[in-house]
Design an enzyme around this catalytic site. Structure first.
Site, PDB file in Angstrom:
ATOM      1  N   HIS A 242      37.775  34.217  33.777  1.00 57.53           N
ATOM      2  CA  HIS A 242      38.206  35.546  34.194  1.00 57.53           C
ATOM      3  C   HIS A 242      39.719  35.704  33.995  1.00 57.53           C
ATOM      4  CE1 HIS A 242      38.529  38.870  37.366  1.00 57.53           C
ATOM      5  NE2 HIS A 242      37.630  39.307  36.521  1.00 57.53           N
ATOM      6  N   LYS A 244      43.418  36.255  32.248  1.00 56.11           N
ATOM      7  CA  LYS A 244      43.987  37.197  31.285  1.00 56.11           C
ATOM      8  C   LYS A 244      45.414  36.754  31.004  1.00 56.11           C
ATOM      9  CE  LYS A 244      40.979  39.948  33.782  1.00 56.11           C
ATOM     10  NZ  LYS A 244      40.378  39.660  35.069  1.00 56.11           N
ATOM     11  N   ASP A 249      55.315  33.108  21.228  1.00 53.56           N
ATOM     12  CA  ASP A 249      56.369  32.162  20.808  1.00 53.56           C
ATOM     13  C   ASP A 249      56.805  31.208  21.911  1.00 53.56           C
ATOM     14  OD1 ASP A 249      56.420  33.162  18.241  1.00 53.56           O
ATOM     15  OD2 ASP A 249      58.108  34.519  18.597  1.00 53.56           O
ATOM     16  N   HIS A 418      42.121  48.438  40.646  1.00 53.97           N
ATOM     17  CA  HIS A 418      41.668  47.141  40.140  1.00 53.97           C
ATOM     18  C   HIS A 418      42.707  46.039  40.354  1.00 53.97           C
ATOM     19  CE1 HIS A 418      40.461  44.316  36.761  1.00 53.97           C
ATOM     20  NE2 HIS A 418      39.310  44.511  37.353  1.00 53.97           N
ATOM     21  N   LYS A 420      44.966  43.086  41.834  1.00 55.53           N
ATOM     22  CA  LYS A 420      44.731  41.967  42.745  1.00 55.53           C
ATOM     23  C   LYS A 420      46.107  41.417  43.134  1.00 55.53           C
ATOM     24  CE  LYS A 420      41.565  41.606  39.096  1.00 55.53           C
ATOM     25  NZ  LYS A 420      40.498  42.376  39.566  1.00 55.53           N
ATOM     26  N   ASP A 425      55.567  38.883  53.820  1.00 56.07           N
ATOM     27  CA  ASP A 425      56.879  38.844  54.488  1.00 56.07           C
ATOM     28  C   ASP A 425      58.071  39.046  53.555  1.00 56.07           C
ATOM     29  OD1 ASP A 425      55.544  38.343  56.817  1.00 56.07           O
ATOM     30  OD2 ASP A 425      55.929  36.189  56.828  1.00 56.07           O
TER      31      ASP A 425
END
Length: 500
Positions: A242, A244, A249, A418, A420, A425
């Site tokens: 999952h 991404k 370079d 979507h 996450k 703090d």
């Protein structure tokens, strides 16, 4: 009457069976096997129900044979899942071997100074011991939440590549943005740039053969992570990558919650406005993301790339502590769950969470409740609607317990949220691919970034406040006394908890 008795007996058997199964076998094995068990249960129920009405000897023999085959396959799959859970498969071995090999290239200084703060030490030490990823300090980091902007940044960075481009996505589509990515990768490959691409075979199952071949024809190395067949024979169909990430370079990198698809550009009218976040990074942290990609490359291709050519020394002097957190079903410590659990318990003043899927096990539920009860300002934003009404029911099934403890919950109403992310703090912000659900905690291979920086926390707070302005605050009184229908919906939603 006999048929009704058979059905009731079967239901009672299932309840007793699954209850004892959950208590006897390790939780991670149960969660891994649950979707198979669910399918097998439904399939066997249909066969047994059919057998009670069939008189034909041929069809009765056929049904018995089918039941035998299903049970044998089930046992085989369960054995494979136990093997995976005990880290006896190829992934754990190759991943750990690769990380150890290249650790010499990526050593950093300044850890002792960073660890002087108790807050930093408690979180960073846990992650370093469980993942092998220490914090890095010479970095630049930008949080990008504008849909058009983050794809523009990615395409521009790739277009400037001179040495190598590494791409990994759960979902890659052959649509407008997919075509843009393909075009720039082909252009770079024609200019002699090394291009490597990993896509998840199940998440990207609609990716056309034509798309893949056009990349291969110009020298792009593109491979699937665990084909469906390989997943079936290794018991890993339920464990996807999952992650991404894009690394250019070894100098600039991107990671977060965004896949390659037009829906991320608000081009799907059924979804509406899509809210997401990625991190653009420069500095020593890029080497750590490179390690994760090349370790995965070693697993899927059996090609072990350890040349220092892919790990450069940074010219960045800015002080920004960054730490990578990579986790998965068979990586050792359920690193993502440990990270979220520790972040929640470390909060002293406030804790802001944005997640599309809000699925809690007992530990996470109690951590959030305890944080709110000890005075932490806990706010959570989730989408009003996900891609499935079952997930919507599952998300809502936790609201009563959470709201009762003083946690504030907001439903985002202006499309699909979507992102996450988590702010603790004004000390650390987490952004990545891992949802607050069982897939994120245990089942899938995930990638998050921790940014220990007050200014980035404040930037994330601005994004979070934007989400809240487009959300509706939930009230405890609306969930305190549930109707029978809502109670049933939430029970049904909880049935998919282990696979959500």
């Amino acid at each position: 009457m006999i048929q009704v008795f058979i059905i009731l007996t079967f239901i009672v058997f299932l309840v007793v069976f699954f209850f004892n199964l959950f208590n006897v076998i390790p939780q991670i094995v149960f969660i891994g096997f649950y979707p198979y068990a669910l399918f097998i249960t439904v399939f066997l129920g249909i066969l047994l129900f059919s057998a009670s009405y069939i008189q034909s000897r041929f069809w009765l023999i056929t049904i018995k044979a089918m039941i035998s085959i299903v049970l044998v396959i089930s046992l085989f799959t369960l054995i494979l899942i136990v093997i995976n859970a005990r880290h006896l498969n190829g992934y754990k071995k190759k991943y750990s071997e690769y990380i150890r090999t290249v650790n010499e290239f990526t050593k950093v200084e300044g850890v002792d100074k960073f660890y002087k703060e108790d807050f930093n030490r408690s979180i960073a030490t846990l992650i370093e011991k469980s993942t092998g990823m220490s914090p890095t300090f010479k970095n630049n980091g930008i949080l990008i939440s504008d849909n058009e902007h983050y794809f523009d940044e990615i395409i521009e960075a790739i277009s400037k590549a001179e040495k190598h481009v590494h791409v990994l996505f759960y979902i890659m589509r052959d649509d407008n943005i997919g075509q843009k990515l393909k075009t720039v990768l082909i252009d770079r490959a024609k200019q002699g740039v090394e291009v490597r691409v990993i896509y998840d075979a199940l998440g990207s199952f609609k990716l056309s053969r034509k798309y893949i071949n056009e990349l291969k024809e110009v020298g792009v190395e593109i491979v699937p992570y665990n084909t469906v067949f390989k997943s079936l024979v290794t018991g890993k169909l339920n464990h996807r990558t999952h992650r991404k990430m894009i690394i250019v370079d070894g100098v600039v990198a991107f990671t977060g919650g965004v896949n390659i698809g037009d829906e991320y550009l608000n081009r799907d009218k059924n979804i509406g406005i899509w809210q997401d976040i990625i991190v653009e990074m420069e500095g020593d942290s890029v080497n750590y993301l490179q390690k994760i990609f090349l370790a995965d490359w070693y697993y899927v291709t059996d090609k072990k790339i350890t040349d220092i050519y892919y790990y450069g020394k940074t010219s960045v002097e800015n002080y920004l502590p960054v730490q990578m957190v990579a986790g998965g079903f068979d990586t050792g410590w359920h690193e993502i769950h440990q990270m979220y659990f520790t972040l929640i318990n470390s909060a002293r003043g406030r804790l802001y969470i944005a997640t599309p899927y809000f699925v809690l096990n007992d530990a996470m539920l109690e951590s959030l409740q305890t944080a709110a009860l000890r005075g932490v300002d806990v706010k959570i934003v989730i989408p009003e609607k996900t891609e499935s009404f079952l997930i919507d029911w599952l998300n809502e099934s936790f609201f009563k317990e959470i709201l009762r403890s003083g946690v504030e919950v907001y439903k985002y109403k202006n499309g699909f949220m979507h992102a996450k992310s988590m702010i603790v703090d004004n000390r650390v912000v987490s952004v990545g691919s891992a949802n607050l659900n069982m897939r994120g905690y245990y089942l899938d291979y995930e990638m998050n970034v921790l940014l220990y920086d007050e200014q980035l926390c404040l930037r994330m707070e601005q994004i979070f406040n934007k989400y809240m302005k487009m959300s509706e605050k939930q009230k405890y009184k609306d969930y305190e006394k549930l109707s029978l229908m809502r109670s049933v919906r939430y029970i049904i939603g909880r049935l998919i908890l282990p696979i959500s």
